[in-house]
Design an enzyme around this catalytic site. Structure first.
Site, PDB file in Angstrom:
ATOM      1  N   SER A   1     -13.431   4.723  31.020  1.00  0.00           N
ATOM      2  CA  SER A   1     -12.551   5.831  30.463  1.00  0.00           C
ATOM      3  C   SER A   1     -13.130   7.173  30.510  1.00  0.00           C
ATOM      4  O   SER A   1     -12.518   8.134  29.876  1.00  0.00           O
ATOM      5  CB  SER A   1     -12.585   5.433  28.605  1.00  0.00           C
ATOM      6  OG  SER A   1     -13.862   4.917  28.473  1.00  0.00           O
TER       7      SER A   1
ATOM      8  N   HIS B   1      -7.320   3.544  34.804  1.00  0.00           N
ATOM      9  CA  HIS B   1      -7.737   3.568  33.494  1.00  0.00           C
ATOM     10  C   HIS B   1      -6.606   3.280  32.835  1.00  0.00           C
ATOM     11  O   HIS B   1      -5.384   3.730  32.474  1.00  0.00           O
ATOM     12  CB  HIS B   1      -8.126   4.973  33.316  1.00  0.00           C
ATOM     13  CG  HIS B   1      -8.655   4.967  31.733  1.00  0.00           C
ATOM     14  ND1 HIS B   1      -8.576   6.127  31.062  1.00  0.00           N
ATOM     15  CD2 HIS B   1      -8.985   3.839  31.143  1.00  0.00           C
ATOM     16  CE1 HIS B   1      -8.750   5.937  29.649  1.00  0.00           C
ATOM     17  NE2 HIS B   1      -9.198   4.735  29.547  1.00  0.00           N
TER      18      HIS B   1
ATOM     19  N   GLU C   1      -3.678   5.744  33.935  1.00  0.00           N
ATOM     20  CA  GLU C   1      -4.493   6.928  34.575  1.00  0.00           C
ATOM     21  C   GLU C   1      -4.941   6.568  35.937  1.00  0.00           C
ATOM     22  O   GLU C   1      -5.773   5.514  35.819  1.00  0.00           O
ATOM     23  CB  GLU C   1      -5.571   7.552  33.737  1.00  0.00           C
ATOM     24  CG  GLU C   1      -5.262   9.022  33.207  1.00  0.00           C
ATOM     25  CD  GLU C   1      -6.571   9.393  32.180  1.00  0.00           C
ATOM     26  OE1 GLU C   1      -7.292   8.669  31.709  1.00  0.00           O
ATOM     27  OE2 GLU C   1      -6.577  10.682  32.155  1.00  0.00           O
TER      28      GLU C   1
ATOM     29  N   ASN D   1      -8.651  10.908  27.733  1.00  0.00           N
ATOM     30  CA  ASN D   1      -9.637  10.982  26.797  1.00  0.00           C
ATOM     31  C   ASN D   1     -10.349  12.443  26.816  1.00  0.00           C
ATOM     32  O   ASN D   1     -10.761  12.505  25.487  1.00  0.00           O
ATOM     33  CB  ASN D   1     -10.781   9.999  27.114  1.00  0.00           C
ATOM     34  CG  ASN D   1     -10.510   8.533  26.725  1.00  0.00           C
ATOM     35  OD1 ASN D   1      -9.735   8.561  25.560  1.00  0.00           O
ATOM     36  ND2 ASN D   1     -10.658   7.596  27.499  1.00  0.00           N
TER      37      ASN D   1
HETATM   38  N1  CAA Z   1      -0.016  -7.409  22.849  1.00  0.00           N
HETATM   39  C1  CAA Z   1       1.553  -7.790  23.092  1.00  0.00           C
HETATM   40  N2  CAA Z   1       2.090  -7.004  22.281  1.00  0.00           N
HETATM   41  C2  CAA Z   1       1.678  -6.315  21.208  1.00  0.00           C
HETATM   42  C3  CAA Z   1       0.215  -5.995  21.087  1.00  0.00           C
HETATM   43  C4  CAA Z   1      -0.412  -6.903  22.134  1.00  0.00           C
HETATM   44  N3  CAA Z   1      -1.937  -6.654  22.083  1.00  0.00           N
HETATM   45  N4  CAA Z   1      -0.067  -5.202  20.015  1.00  0.00           N
HETATM   46  C5  CAA Z   1       1.170  -4.754  19.511  1.00  0.00           C
HETATM   47  N5  CAA Z   1       2.125  -5.416  20.449  1.00  0.00           N
HETATM   48  C6  CAA Z   1       3.426  -5.224  20.143  1.00  0.00           C
HETATM   49  C7  CAA Z   1       4.073  -5.767  18.982  1.00  0.00           C
HETATM   50  O1  CAA Z   1       4.615  -7.188  18.897  1.00  0.00           O
HETATM   51  C8  CAA Z   1       5.203  -4.981  18.310  1.00  0.00           C
HETATM   52  O2  CAA Z   1       6.415  -5.490  19.410  1.00  0.00           O
HETATM   53  P1  CAA Z   1       7.872  -4.944  18.951  1.00  0.00           P
HETATM   54  O3  CAA Z   1       8.062  -3.248  19.186  1.00  0.00           O
HETATM   55  O4  CAA Z   1       8.652  -5.605  19.832  1.00  0.00           O
HETATM   56  O5  CAA Z   1       8.089  -5.211  17.586  1.00  0.00           O
HETATM   57  C9  CAA Z   1       4.872  -3.534  18.939  1.00  0.00           C
HETATM   58  O6  CAA Z   1       3.593  -3.777  19.815  1.00  0.00           O
HETATM   59  C10 CAA Z   1       4.301  -2.879  17.701  1.00  0.00           C
HETATM   60  O7  CAA Z   1       3.202  -3.546  17.217  1.00  0.00           O
HETATM   61  P2  CAA Z   1       3.062  -3.986  15.620  1.00  0.00           P
HETATM   62  O8  CAA Z   1       4.445  -3.707  15.098  1.00  0.00           O
HETATM   63  O9  CAA Z   1       2.063  -5.006  15.331  1.00  0.00           O
HETATM   64  O10 CAA Z   1       2.214  -2.694  15.180  1.00  0.00           O
HETATM   65  P3  CAA Z   1       2.348  -1.261  15.087  1.00  0.00           P
HETATM   66  O11 CAA Z   1       3.862  -0.784  14.999  1.00  0.00           O
HETATM   67  O12 CAA Z   1       1.681  -0.702  13.889  1.00  0.00           O
HETATM   68  O13 CAA Z   1       1.855  -0.674  16.533  1.00  0.00           O
HETATM   69  C11 CAA Z   1       0.366   0.003  18.073  1.00  0.00           C
HETATM   70  C12 CAA Z   1       0.595  -1.027  16.669  1.00  0.00           C
HETATM   71  C13 CAA Z   1       0.959  -0.480  19.385  1.00  0.00           C
HETATM   72  C14 CAA Z   1      -1.134  -0.419  18.239  1.00  0.00           C
HETATM   73  C15 CAA Z   1       0.457   1.323  17.511  1.00  0.00           C
HETATM   74  O14 CAA Z   1      -0.089   1.742  16.196  1.00  0.00           O
HETATM   75  C16 CAA Z   1       0.032   2.189  18.675  1.00  0.00           C
HETATM   76  O15 CAA Z   1       0.754   2.610  19.596  1.00  0.00           O
HETATM   77  N6  CAA Z   1      -1.110   2.872  18.285  1.00  0.00           N
HETATM   78  C17 CAA Z   1      -1.706   3.773  19.152  1.00  0.00           C
HETATM   79  C18 CAA Z   1      -2.450   3.196  20.334  1.00  0.00           C
HETATM   80  C19 CAA Z   1      -3.002   4.312  21.341  1.00  0.00           C
HETATM   81  O16 CAA Z   1      -3.250   5.257  21.255  1.00  0.00           O
HETATM   82  N7  CAA Z   1      -3.685   3.630  22.333  1.00  0.00           N
HETATM   83  C20 CAA Z   1      -4.569   4.175  23.087  1.00  0.00           C
HETATM   84  C21 CAA Z   1      -5.979   4.353  22.839  1.00  0.00           C
HETATM   85  S1  CAA Z   1      -6.919   5.310  23.785  1.00  0.00           S
HETATM   86  C22 CAA Z   1      -7.323   4.188  25.197  1.00  0.00           C
HETATM   87  O17 CAA Z   1      -6.969   3.201  25.291  1.00  0.00           O
HETATM   88  C23 CAA Z   1      -8.063   4.818  26.010  1.00  0.00           C
HETATM   89  C24 CAA Z   1      -9.569   4.690  26.146  1.00  0.00           C
HETATM   90  O18 CAA Z   1     -10.111   4.850  26.991  1.00  0.00           O
HETATM   91  C25 CAA Z   1     -10.244   4.809  24.883  1.00  0.00           C
END
Ligand code: CAA
Length: 283
Positions: free
Chosen positions: A119, A140, A152, A190
Site C-alpha cells: 500500500s 494495489h 491502483e 494512501n
Molecule cells: N465481500 C463481499 N461483499 C461484501 C463484503 C465482502 N467482504 N463486505 C461488504 N460486502 C457487501 C455487502 O454484502 C453489501 O452488498 P449490497 O450492496 O448488495 O447490500 C455491501 O457490500 C455493503 O455492505 P454492508 O451493507 O454490510 O455494510 P455497509 O453498507 O456499511 O458497507 C463497506 C460496508 C463496503 C465496508 C462500506 O462501509 C465502505 O465502503 N467503507 C469504506 C471502505 C474503504 O474506504 N475502503 C478502502 C480502505 S483503504 C485501502 O483499502 C487501501 C489501503 O492500502 C489501506
C-alpha cells in the site's frame, strides 16, 4: 501473455479478498501462507463472502461452487510452479517482502509476472530485489476487495509498457477500474487517505472531539461511508502507522508525522478490528 493461474502470497484480509475476486473471474488460484491455520481461516472468510453475494443475488450458487473449486491452498511455495502471475499480499514489511520474492524465484516459471499489493512501499526497490524488474508492478487492491472498484497500478522505474498493459487488462478482467500512479511513497490513494485518517487521530489526541463526534462529522458532513477512525480500525492501525512512516521517511516532511496516539495504540497491540480493539471495540 495469457494469464490463467494466479499465485497469491498471504491469506490475510487483502490476500483472501484478491483470491475471491480472481477465482470468481475464472482464474485458477493458488493461495499461499506460512500457516495452515491462516489458510483454513481464509477459506472460511472467502466462503462467507461468496455466500453473502449469492444471498444478495449478485452471483449464483454455481458461480460460488466453481470459484471455490478454482482455489487451492498451500504452505509450500513450490506449488506456484504453474502460476502466470504472482500477487504478493503479505504484511507491510519490506524485508519480509524481499525474502518472499527471493524465496519463490527458484520455483516459478521464467515467464511468470510478479506484482505486489503493497500500500505504500517503493515498487522500484522491491523489483530490483528480483530477477525480473521489467515484469514487476504494484497492483494495489482496496479493502474489502470484493466490493471496492479500484485497483491502483504502480509501474516501477524499470517496469515495461507491456507489463503495464497486461496487468491493466488483468485488473479490468476482475471488474475493477484502474488508476495509474507513479512510484512515490504511498502512491495516490494512501497519500491522500492516510493524512486524513492521521489528522482525525490528531484531533482525537488533542481533544477536539470524541471518537463518535469525529466519525459522525466526516460520515454525515462529507458523505463518507465510514468515519476516519472506524476506517482506520478496519484497515488496521498497524498498517496505518506503517503507511504514515513510509510517507514521513519518504518525503521528510513533518506534516506526515504519525500522531503519538496512533503510535501508542499500535504499541499496545490495539490494531483495530483484527485484534478486537482499536478506536472501537470488536467483541
Ligand atoms: N465481500 C463481499 N461483499 C461484501 C463484503 C465482502 N467482504 N463486505 C461488504 N460486502 C457487501 C455487502 O454484502 C453489501 O452488498 P449490497 O450492496 O448488495 O447490500 C455491501 O457490500 C455493503 O455492505 P454492508 O451493507 O454490510 O455494510 P455497509 O453498507 O456499511 O458497507 C463497506 C460496508 C463496503 C465496508 C462500506 O462501509 C465502505 O465502503 N467503507 C469504506 C471502505 C474503504 O474506504 N475502503 C478502502 C480502505 S483503504 C485501502 O483499502 C487501501 C489501503 O492500502 C489501506
Amino acid at each position: 501473455m495469457n494469464i490463467k493461474e494466479v499465485g497469491i502470497i498471504g491469506s490475510g484480509q487483502m490476500g483472501n479478498g484478491i483470491a475471491h475476486v480472481c477465482a470468481l473471474s475464472g482464474y485458477k488460484v493458488v493461495l499461499i501462507d506460512i500457516a495452515q491455520d491462516a489458510l483454513d481461516k481464509a477459506m472460511g472468510v472467502i466462503n462467507k463472502n461468496l455466500s453473502r453475494q449469492v444471498q444478495k443475488g449478485k452471483i449464483t450458487q454455481e458461480d460460488m461452487d466453481s470459484s471455490l473449486d478454482r482455489i487451492s491452498i498451500s504452505t509450500d511455495s513450490s506449488t506456484l510452479n504453474n502460476a502466470d502471475l504472482i500477487i504478493e499480499a503479505a504484511t507491510e514489511n519490506f524485508d519480509l517482502k524481499v525474502k518472499i520474492f527471493q524465496g519463490l524465484l527458484e520455483h516459478i516459471k521464467d515467464e511468470c509476472l510478479l506484482s505486489t499489493n503493497t500500500s505504500s512501499m517503493s515498487i522500484t526497490k522491491l523489483a530490483a530485489a528480483t530477477n525480473r524488474p521489467e515484469r514487476f508492478i504494484g497492483l494495489h487492491f482496496m479493502n474489502p476487495v470484493p466490493v471496492m472498484k479500484l485497483v491502483e497500478l504502480i509501474p516501477g522505474i524499470a517496469t515495461s509498457d507491456e507489463m503495464l498493459t497486461i496487468t491493466k487488462e488483468f485488473a479490468q478482467s476482475l471488474g475493477k477500474t484502474v488508476a495509474t500512479s507513479k512510484d512515490y511513497p504511498a502512491f495516490i490513494a494512501n497519500r491522500i487517505l492516510m493524512p486524513m485518517i492521521n489528522e482525525a487521530i490528531c484531533a482525537l489526541y488533542e481533544g477536539v472531539g470524541d471518537v463518535e463526534s469525529i466519525d459522525t462529522a466526516m460520515k454525515l458532513g462529507m458523505g463518507h461511508p465510514m468515519g476516519p477512525l472506524a476506517l482506520a480500525d478496519f484497515i488496521g492501525l498497524d498498517t496505518c502507522l506503517a503507511i504514515m512512516n513510509v510517507l514521513h521517511e519518504g518525503f521528510g516532511n513533518p506534516k506526515y508525522s504519525p500522531s503519538p496516539l496512533l503510535v501508542k495504540y499500535v504499541e499496545a497491540g490495539w490494531y483495530g478490528v483484527k485484534s478486537g480493539k482499536g478506536f472501537y471495540e470488536y467483541p
